[in-house]
Design a protein around this motif. Structure first.
Motif, PDB file in Angstrom:
ATOM      1  N   ASN A 182       0.817  -1.224   0.000  1.00 22.40           N
ATOM      2  CA  ASN A 182       0.000   0.000   0.000  1.00 22.40           C
ATOM      3  C   ASN A 182       0.849   1.272   0.000  1.00 22.40           C
ATOM      4  N   ALA A 183       1.969   1.238  -0.717  1.00 28.06           N
ATOM      5  CA  ALA A 183       2.776   2.463  -0.857  1.00 28.06           C
ATOM      6  C   ALA A 183       2.000   3.516  -1.634  1.00 28.06           C
ATOM      7  N   HIS A 184       1.199   3.076  -2.594  1.00 26.39           N
ATOM      8  CA  HIS A 184       0.352   3.976  -3.374  1.00 26.39           C
ATOM      9  C   HIS A 184      -1.106   3.628  -3.111  1.00 26.39           C
ATOM     10  N   VAL A 185      -1.876   4.648  -2.795  1.00 31.42           N
ATOM     11  CA  VAL A 185      -3.308   4.461  -2.568  1.00 31.42           C
ATOM     12  C   VAL A 185      -4.062   4.902  -3.820  1.00 31.42           C
ATOM     13  N   TYR A 186      -4.849   3.998  -4.392  1.00 31.07           N
ATOM     14  CA  TYR A 186      -5.562   4.278  -5.633  1.00 31.07           C
ATOM     15  C   TYR A 186      -7.075   4.337  -5.386  1.00 31.07           C
ATOM     16  N   ALA A 187      -7.770   4.825  -6.397  1.00 32.33           N
ATOM     17  CA  ALA A 187      -9.230   4.899  -6.296  1.00 32.33           C
ATOM     18  C   ALA A 187      -9.843   3.520  -6.128  1.00 32.33           C
ATOM     19  N   LYS A 188      -9.198   2.499  -6.654  1.00 32.70           N
ATOM     20  CA  LYS A 188      -9.736   1.142  -6.535  1.00 32.70           C
ATOM     21  C   LYS A 188      -9.732   0.635  -5.093  1.00 32.70           C
ATOM     22  N   ASP A 189      -8.992   1.305  -4.195  1.00 30.47           N
ATOM     23  CA  ASP A 189      -8.970   0.915  -2.786  1.00 30.47           C
ATOM     24  C   ASP A 189     -10.212   1.401  -2.036  1.00 30.47           C
ATOM     25  N   ILE A 190     -11.013   2.250  -2.671  1.00 30.64           N
ATOM     26  CA  ILE A 190     -12.254   2.726  -2.064  1.00 30.64           C
ATOM     27  C   ILE A 190     -13.311   1.624  -2.180  1.00 30.64           C
ATOM     28  N   LYS A 191     -13.945   1.285  -1.084  1.00 31.68           N
ATOM     29  CA  LYS A 191     -14.914   0.199  -1.058  1.00 31.68           C
ATOM     30  C   LYS A 191     -16.334   0.747  -0.872  1.00 31.68           C
ATOM     31  N   PHE A 192     -17.255   0.168  -1.617  1.00 30.28           N
ATOM     32  CA  PHE A 192     -18.669   0.525  -1.524  1.00 30.28           C
ATOM     33  C   PHE A 192     -19.331  -0.296  -0.423  1.00 30.28           C
ATOM     34  N   VAL A 193     -20.067   0.385   0.477  1.00 27.37           N
ATOM     35  CA  VAL A 193     -20.752  -0.289   1.582  1.00 27.37           C
ATOM     36  C   VAL A 193     -22.259  -0.155   1.364  1.00 27.37           C
ATOM     37  N   PRO A 194     -22.906  -1.162   0.751  1.00 27.77           N
ATOM     38  CA  PRO A 194     -24.341  -1.040   0.451  1.00 27.77           C
ATOM     39  C   PRO A 194     -25.192  -1.027   1.717  1.00 27.77           C
ATOM     40  N   LYS A 195     -26.237  -0.222   1.688  1.00 22.07           N
ATOM     41  CA  LYS A 195     -27.160  -0.117   2.802  1.00 22.07           C
ATOM     42  C   LYS A 195     -28.577  -0.370   2.308  1.00 22.07           C
ATOM     43  N   GLY A 196     -29.373  -1.070   3.092  1.00 23.98           N
ATOM     44  CA  GLY A 196     -30.783  -1.287   2.782  1.00 23.98           C
ATOM     45  C   GLY A 196     -30.999  -1.867   1.391  1.00 23.98           C
ATOM     46  N   ARG A 197     -31.825  -1.182   0.603  1.00 26.34           N
ATOM     47  CA  ARG A 197     -32.186  -1.656  -0.738  1.00 26.34           C
ATOM     48  C   ARG A 197     -31.111  -1.408  -1.783  1.00 26.34           C
ATOM     49  N   GLN A 198     -29.999  -0.798  -1.399  1.00 27.35           N
ATOM     50  CA  GLN A 198     -28.943  -0.502  -2.363  1.00 27.35           C
ATOM     51  C   GLN A 198     -28.336  -1.772  -2.955  1.00 27.35           C
ATOM     52  N   ALA A 199     -28.332  -2.845  -2.194  1.00 25.39           N
ATOM     53  CA  ALA A 199     -27.780  -4.111  -2.699  1.00 25.39           C
ATOM     54  C   ALA A 199     -28.564  -4.620  -3.902  1.00 25.39           C
ATOM     55  N   LYS A 200     -29.844  -4.256  -3.995  1.00 23.92           N
ATOM     56  CA  LYS A 200     -30.676  -4.686  -5.116  1.00 23.92           C
ATOM     57  C   LYS A 200     -30.263  -3.987  -6.406  1.00 23.92           C
ATOM     58  N   TYR A 201     -29.886  -2.712  -6.302  1.00 22.50           N
ATOM     59  CA  TYR A 201     -29.570  -1.917  -7.493  1.00 22.50           C
ATOM     60  C   TYR A 201     -28.069  -1.849  -7.782  1.00 22.50           C
ATOM     61  N   PHE A 202     -27.257  -2.052  -6.739  1.00 20.28           N
ATOM     62  CA  PHE A 202     -25.812  -1.871  -6.912  1.00 20.28           C
ATOM     63  C   PHE A 202     -25.073  -3.115  -6.442  1.00 20.28           C
ATOM     64  N   SER A 203     -25.143  -4.155  -7.258  1.00 17.84           N
ATOM     65  CA  SER A 203     -24.437  -5.396  -6.941  1.00 17.84           C
ATOM     66  C   SER A 203     -23.794  -5.946  -8.204  1.00 17.84           C
ATOM     67  N   GLY A 204     -22.733  -6.725  -8.030  1.00 12.32           N
ATOM     68  CA  GLY A 204     -22.047  -7.305  -9.178  1.00 12.32           C
ATOM     69  C   GLY A 204     -21.459  -6.233 -10.082  1.00 12.32           C
ATOM     70  N   GLU A 205     -21.775  -6.306 -11.375  1.00  9.92           N
ATOM     71  CA  GLU A 205     -21.269  -5.325 -12.333  1.00  9.92           C
ATOM     72  C   GLU A 205     -21.892  -3.940 -12.122  1.00  9.92           C
ATOM     73  N   ASN A 206     -23.003  -3.873 -11.426  1.00 12.82           N
ATOM     74  CA  ASN A 206     -23.678  -2.598 -11.178  1.00 12.82           C
ATOM     75  C   ASN A 206     -23.225  -1.925  -9.881  1.00 12.82           C
ATOM     76  N   ALA A 207     -22.252  -2.496  -9.193  1.00 13.00           N
ATOM     77  CA  ALA A 207     -21.780  -1.913  -7.936  1.00 13.00           C
ATOM     78  C   ALA A 207     -21.185  -0.530  -8.191  1.00 13.00           C
ATOM     79  N   ILE A 208     -21.357   0.349  -7.221  1.00 11.15           N
ATOM     80  CA  ILE A 208     -20.778   1.691  -7.339  1.00 11.15           C
ATOM     81  C   ILE A 208     -19.265   1.588  -7.195  1.00 11.15           C
ATOM     82  N   ARG A 209     -18.565   2.168  -8.126  1.00 13.18           N
ATOM     83  CA  ARG A 209     -17.108   2.038  -8.197  1.00 13.18           C
ATOM     84  C   ARG A 209     -16.526   3.243  -8.933  1.00 13.18           C
ATOM     85  N   PRO A 210     -15.230   3.522  -8.760  1.00 11.91           N
ATOM     86  CA  PRO A 210     -14.598   4.617  -9.504  1.00 11.91           C
ATOM     87  C   PRO A 210     -14.599   4.331 -11.004  1.00 11.91           C
ATOM     88  N   THR A 211     -14.835   5.368 -11.796  1.00 11.53           N
ATOM     89  CA  THR A 211     -14.788   5.202 -13.246  1.00 11.53           C
ATOM     90  C   THR A 211     -13.415   4.747 -13.696  1.00 11.53           C
TER      91      THR A 211
END
Length: 378
Positions: A182-211
């Motif tokens: 972890n000498a370099h911190v990248y955007a890919k190190d940011i993790k999405f934490v789904p809450k409530g119904r978000q898992a229904k819309y943002f899972s798998g390929e639809n997960a919220i992630r850096p462009t």
């Protein structure tokens, strides 16, 4: 008693300009040192006897959209048959009025890196994110300051990284990426934490992630740590640039290049070099052209002549107007009702969808304005 004569209305004849005159009016003239005919004149009363009142049927016939490139992150298209005010309205809406999701609040639990909290927060806020279209555009709603964060108005992210020595690194290595974890911190190190119904819309390929997962956020050395939580909300570019769905949304007028007199031989080759590649081509004078009287090609069969291949590639540098041999042989201009757009998406919207959404926004603005005008006159 005097006799009264019945008066009949005499129809007013409307002048119709010739196609040549229409083309002249619709062209901005690019001269060696000046630019002329820049003022719009297509409004009622400017030309006596001509009818320039706006008509929706005429507008439908003249307006066109032609796509030249349509990729998810970049689109180039022509909008033809509209006024500059309308073209610029679309551009401004694409930049400032179309909502996107971006990091708004950051809860900094621990930051022992060399980057200050404020700078780190600014860098994180400018990272563009993407995710499932249904969830981004329909499920997530606006967040109002002071209300309780919920699954339908807030997206939670976390960044937890700690730099440590790599015990298995080569002894002679000097590369921090090999020496440390972890000498370099990248955007890919940011993790999405789904809450409530978000898992229904943002899972798998639809997960919220850096462009772009490889955006560099920070550099660390052993013993340094970043631990924080982020809340994302919907916003628009007029509030902050981080909410703008585009990296670039611009337009330019369509260039016109008219060769008035034949340009042949070496002059044709020189003329071609005055323009970007692909604008001017070289063709041989045909037998038919050489025989045609008044064409200017008499006796030049087989010689190279300059022809316009693709004026849209031209940058209108006016280089050709600097040479005396091309004086009065070429005329440069720009079409005032032909706008060439370049739209670069940051990833949350597809590039062509951004333009379509700007049309919907302009229609809504027009409806609200119409309602206000009606209320004002009542």
């Amino acid at each position: 008693m005097g006799s009264s004569k019945k008066q009949t209305a005499v129809p007013v004849r409307t002048k119709v300009p010739s196609p040549e005159e229409v083309e002249k009016r619709n062209t901005v003239h690019i001269n060696a040192e000046t630019v002329t005919n820049v003022t719009s004149t297509d409004f009622p009363g400017f030309y006596p006897g001509e009818d320039h009142s706006w008509d929706i049927e005429k507008f439908r016939e003249s307006v066109r959209v032609v796509f030249h490139q349509n990729d998810p992150y970049e689109a180039q298209f022509s909008l033809i048959g509209v006024d500059a005010s309308i073209a610029n309205a679309f551009r401004r809406i694409m930049i400032a009025d179309i909502p996107t999701l971006a990091i708004e609040d950051i809860f900094m639990w621990n930051n022992t890196s060399v980057i200050q909290d404020e700078v780190l927060g600014h860098r994180l806020g400018l990272i563009p994110f993407t995710g499932g279209k249904e969830g981004l555009h329909n499920f997530l709603k606006w967040y109002k300051k002071g209300e309780t964060p919920c699954d339908y108005n807030t997206v939670e992210l976390e960044l937890k990284v700690k730099c440590e020595n790599n015990e298995s690194a080569p002894a002679d290595s000097k590369d921090p990426k090999e020496l440390y974890h972890n000498a370099h911190v990248y955007a890919k190190d940011i993790k999405f934490v789904p809450k409530g119904r978000q898992a229904k819309y943002f899972s798998g390929e639809n997960a919220i992630r850096p462009t772009n997962p490889d955006i560099l956020v920070a550099k660390m050395r052993p013993g340094q740590e970043i631990d924080l939580t982020m809340h994302m909300h919907k916003g628009v570019g007029s509030d902050h640039a981080k909410f703008s769905p585009v990296a670039t949304a611009s337009y330019r007028l369509m260039p016109t290049i008219t060769i008035l007199e034949p340009i042949l031989g070496r002059d044709a080759e020189k003329f071609q070099k005055c323009f970007p590649e692909g604008v001017i081509g070289l063709e041989k004078v045909t037998k038919e052209e050489a025989k045609k009287k008044g064409s200017g090609y008499e006796g030049h069969e087989g010689e190279l002549k300059a022809v316009v291949l693709d004026a849209m590639r031209d940058t209108v540098s006016r280089e050709c107007l600097r040479h005396d041999e091309f004086k009065d042989k070429v005329k440069l201009g720009r079409r005032r009702d032909h706008f060439i757009y370049l739209v670069e998406s940051t990833g949350q919207w597809e590039s062509d969808a951004i333009f379509l959404e700007s049309i919907a926004h302009l229609k809504e603005k027009a409806k609200r304005f119409e309602k206000q005008v009606v209320n004002m006159v009542q």
